[in-house]
Design an enzyme around this catalytic site. Structure first.
Site, PDB file in Angstrom:
ATOM      1  N   HIS A  54     -25.395 -56.473  16.282  1.00 53.92           N
ATOM      2  CA  HIS A  54     -24.405 -55.310  16.128  1.00 53.92           C
ATOM      3  C   HIS A  54     -24.654 -54.479  15.019  1.00 53.92           C
ATOM      4  O   HIS A  54     -23.815 -54.056  14.272  1.00 53.92           O
ATOM      5  CB  HIS A  54     -23.210 -56.344  15.558  1.00 53.92           C
ATOM      6  CG  HIS A  54     -22.898 -57.254  16.739  1.00 53.92           C
ATOM      7  ND1 HIS A  54     -21.901 -57.062  17.952  1.00 53.92           N
ATOM      8  CD2 HIS A  54     -23.023 -58.839  16.860  1.00 53.92           C
ATOM      9  CE1 HIS A  54     -21.809 -58.113  18.260  1.00 53.92           C
ATOM     10  NE2 HIS A  54     -22.455 -59.051  18.168  1.00 53.92           N
TER      11      HIS A  54
ATOM     12  N   ASN B 157     -16.061 -60.125  20.965  1.00 53.29           N
ATOM     13  CA  ASN B 157     -16.814 -59.302  21.814  1.00 53.29           C
ATOM     14  C   ASN B 157     -15.697 -58.892  22.828  1.00 53.29           C
ATOM     15  O   ASN B 157     -14.699 -59.252  23.062  1.00 53.29           O
ATOM     16  CB  ASN B 157     -18.005 -59.891  22.572  1.00 53.29           C
ATOM     17  CG  ASN B 157     -19.065 -60.304  21.565  1.00 53.29           C
ATOM     18  OD1 ASN B 157     -19.134 -59.509  20.582  1.00 53.29           O
ATOM     19  ND2 ASN B 157     -19.819 -61.387  21.817  1.00 53.29           N
TER      20      ASN B 157
ATOM     21  N   TYR C  76     -23.311 -66.634   9.651  1.00 55.35           N
ATOM     22  CA  TYR C  76     -22.832 -65.346   9.296  1.00 55.35           C
ATOM     23  C   TYR C  76     -22.801 -65.219   7.901  1.00 55.35           C
ATOM     24  O   TYR C  76     -22.828 -64.184   7.493  1.00 55.35           O
ATOM     25  CB  TYR C  76     -21.355 -65.273  10.028  1.00 55.35           C
ATOM     26  CG  TYR C  76     -21.454 -64.772  11.429  1.00 55.35           C
ATOM     27  CD1 TYR C  76     -21.021 -63.230  11.852  1.00 55.35           C
ATOM     28  CD2 TYR C  76     -22.063 -65.216  12.513  1.00 55.35           C
ATOM     29  CE1 TYR C  76     -20.998 -62.634  12.919  1.00 55.35           C
ATOM     30  CE2 TYR C  76     -22.154 -64.562  13.747  1.00 55.35           C
ATOM     31  CZ  TYR C  76     -21.436 -63.408  14.209  1.00 55.35           C
ATOM     32  OH  TYR C  76     -21.577 -62.895  15.232  1.00 55.35           O
TER      33      TYR C  76
END
EC number: 1.11.1.6
Length: 718
Positions: A103, A176, A390
């Site tokens: 990303h 997404n 993350y």
């Protein structure tokens, strides 16, 4: 023949019905909270630096001159004591931060989410606790595989990450534009990324999966097939960020104040309608305008046409986690809306572009672990891994644990905890007892839970049973039925686009073994698909492998099968000639008419004289959603066209022909209609307009843009 999904549901006695939460009736809410500001501008303004009427300073605030270094003599060496030089160069040397592993290429915008109702009957989340409540948001759209410098229009899954700056802390939906993912277990994520990234020896290809390692992984790990099919369809090359839906991918939980919970799937539904490029067009755009998507978003917001999405959830009782013929904890599966309708909770509108790309879009750090009271996790193994990954990657990118203190990451609520120090600490903490429990600080900050302080709490219904197990759940085993349902649900032209996309990818593979393995996996989904792909790469048709063949379909995956609800923000290329006053006059009238409909008009001429916006030398059909020709410009087309040094030979004809080949609406006024004659098969085809007046052409093109692409122009395999 394997039973279809619908038959399985019938056998299980499951009743498919409308959602009981669709009414949206307001309910009394007994706890009052400050509403988060919709614009959010006051909060961000405190961090902005305005340089008007100022002098250069060092980072320490002292005024300086930094356009020349300090040297020993007029022509001598630079001195080590030149702190101005060292500070300037050192800061420059450290401007870049580690790029996102995935990303990396993205664009962001601010906006506002507005709740349609009081939803306290399904969640304790404060941003959904009253009708009309506004919450500031920041959204980042992205591609996945490519580097930060790659093109927008590569074929890829697209990220759709949204942060809600709620009055009870930040809440992120890190999703997404595709409702499923490649893998079922987060432990495979490094393998997936290593496989799709460029080869480690040559760093080729960039932002592309048409290479051996990608398809080696896809064919060895068939859980990838479902997401792969979505990416090989129009969903992998959207017309813009505005024209794609968003999905949370994972099953989550919503929890009420009294602890009642439901399983949910997050959905963002575009109010602009879904639209896609075609592959050749996307490839050309990658070279002509690699910033196509981010420019489209920026321009639309600047024009006051900020895009909108509705946020919804599919709501399922906890005990029905496996009631639909598959496991809702499997992130490679999606729940068809025919089975569980989407309850629409509210609307998001994007209204403001970032002030500084790096400070905001690059430094925003989303996390699936950013949840608030009223939202809880599920046991989805991919989600469980993302919660850790993350957070960990943000530590790497930011160089320390204080990335939440950056302006774009800061919650709009006060932060009170015992986290201390670390690189880049921006707060001056006054509490001398940064631990819990304590008596020196009166027990502050106090513990918040379900009943005190409106704290986050885990859904009471959650429980874990069973022995330790390293492996994939047996309920995740069927990874072929849903890709088949997706393929079945596409209209014939979309099936052809998917077939062609896989042909394009497979034809670039070097390994015969990988080609054979790929065909084997495709054949488990559809013998028709496998046969059509095999024909192009020189392999014999395979015998059907029908174990997972189903006739199930869903109405919610097609892109080209439905008209768009809005044409605002589309661009029409008006081909004119500066040597004809009639042509320029008609172009101006058309531009006015299109503008009144919210459609951008670009008048193209031989040169940038008054009345033109772009030259033929720089124009291309990829920039336009429709193309029209004004009377007088026909002299630039075909055999009557004279050689012109102002643009490449045949450029006006090329723009028109490419627009037609890619299914776009095309038209001409009066005598200019002669330029449409060379187009193949245009006599009775839709989307080709021969009219006598400017107003009629504008109306026809606007109507044609609702169809967006006339897919009957694309040939189908016989």
């Amino acid at each position: 023949m394997r039973l279809s999904l619908w038959n399985l549901l019938g056998l299980s006695g499951l009743v498919v019905a409308s959602c009981p939460y669709m009414s949206g009736e307001d309910q009394e809410y007994h706890i009052s909270h400050i509403q988060a500001r919709g614009t959010d501008s006051e909060f961000l303004d405190q961090f902005k630096v305005e340089d008007s009427n100022s002098y250069l300073t060092t980072d320490a605030g002292g005024p300086i001159q930094d356009d020349a270094s300090l040297k020993a003599g007029e022509r001598g060496p630079t001195l080590l004591e030149d702190f101005i030089f060292r500070q300037k160069i050192q800061h420059f040397d450290h401007e870049r931060v580690p790029e996102r592993a995935v990303h990396a290429r993205g664009a962001g915008a601010y906006g506002t989410f507005t709740s349609y109702a009081d939803w306290t009957n399904i969640t304790a989340a404060s941003f959904l606790n009253s009708k009309g409540k506004e919450t500031p948001v920041f959204v980042r759209f992205s591609t996945v595989a490519g580097s930060r410098g790659s093109a927008d229009t590569v074929r890829d899954v697209h990220g759709f990450a949204t942060r809600f700056y709620t009055d009870e802390g930040n809440f992120d939906i890190v999703g997404n534009n595709i409702p499923v993912f490649f893998i079922q277990d987060a432990i495979l994520f490094p393998d997936l990324v290593h496989a799709v990234k460029p080869s480690p020896d040559s760093e080729i290809p960039q932002a592309a999966t048409g290479h051996d390692s990608a398809w080696d992984f896809f064919s060895q790990q068939p859980s990838t097939l479902h997401t792969l099919f979505w990416a090989m369809s129009g969903h992998g090359i959207p017309r813009s960020y505005r024209h794609m839906d968003g999905f949370g991918v994972h099953t989550m939980r919503l929890v009420t104040d009294d602890g009642k919970s439901k399983l949910v799937k997050w959905h963002w539904k575009t109010k602009q309608g879904k639209a896609s490029l075609v592959w050749e067009e996307a490839q050309i755009l990658a070279g002509k305008n690699p910033d196509f998507h981010r420019q489209d978003l920026w321009d639309d917001i600047n024009a006051g046409n900020g895009p909108e999405w509705e946020l919804g959830v599919q709501i399922v009782d906890e005990e029905d986690v496996q009631a639909f013929g598959f496991d809702l904890l499997d992130p490679t599966k999606f729940l068809p809306e025919e089975l569980v309708p989407v309850t629409i909770l509210g609307k998001m509108k994007l209204t403001d572009n970032p002030t500084n790309y790096f400070a905001e879009t690059e430094q925003v750090m989303f996390q699936p672990g950013h949840i608030v009271r009223g939202v809880d996790f599920s046991d989805d193994p991919l989600l469980q891994g993302r919660i850790y990954s993350y957070l960990d990657t943000q530590l790497n990118r930011n160089g320390g644990p204080n990335f939440e203190q950056l302006p774009v990451n800061r919650p709009r609520t006060k932060v009170h905890n015992n986290n201390r120090d670390g690189a880049g600490q921006m707060f001056i903490h006054t509490n001398k007892a940064p631990y819990s429990p304590n008596s020196l600080s009166g027990g502050n900050p106090k513990q918040a839970n379900q009943t005190k302080g409106r704290g986050f709490f885990t859904a009471p219904s959650r429980k874990v049973v069973g022995s330790l197990h390293r492996g994939t759940a047996s309920s995740f085993a069927d990874v072929w039925s849903q890709p088949r349902m997706f393929y079945n649900s596409l209209i014939p032209s979309e099936q052809q686009f998917l077939v062609n996309a896989i042909r394009f990818e497979i034809s670039q593979l070097k390994s015969d073994l990988i080609k054979k393995n790929t065909l084997m996996q495709l054949n488990r989904v559809s013998n028709d698909l496998a046969t059509r792909v095999a024909a192009v790469i020189g392999y014999k048709p395979l015998d059907p492998s029908p174990e997972f063949y189903t006739n199930a379909t869903t109405d919610y995956v097609t892109i080209f099968g439905k008209p768009l609800p809005s044409v605002v923000g589309f661009t029409v290329g008006i081909l004119a000639s500066t040597s004809s006053s009639t042509s320029i006059s008609q172009a101006a009238q058309l531009a006015t008419s299109f503008s009144s409909r919210g459609i951008r008009a670009v008048i193209v001429g031989e040169s940038l004289l008054s009345g033109t916006d772009q030259t033929y030398s720089s124009a291309d059909a990829t920039a336009f959603d429709a193309v029209v020709v004004t009377m007088g410009a026909e002299t630039l087309f075909g055999p009557v066209a004279k050689p012109n040094t102002l643009f490449p030979s045949g450029r006006p004809s090329q723009i028109l022909h490419d627009a037609y080949r890619w299914g776009k609406p095309v038209g001409a006024v009066s005598k200019a209609s002669v330029v449409l004659e060379p187009l193949p098969g245009t006599k009775n085809q839709g989307g080709v307009y021969r009219v006598e007046s400017v107003n009629e052409l504008a109306t026809s093109i606007a109507k044609g843009l609702e169809t967006f692409r006339f897919v009957d122009r694309f040939p189908l395999d016989s």
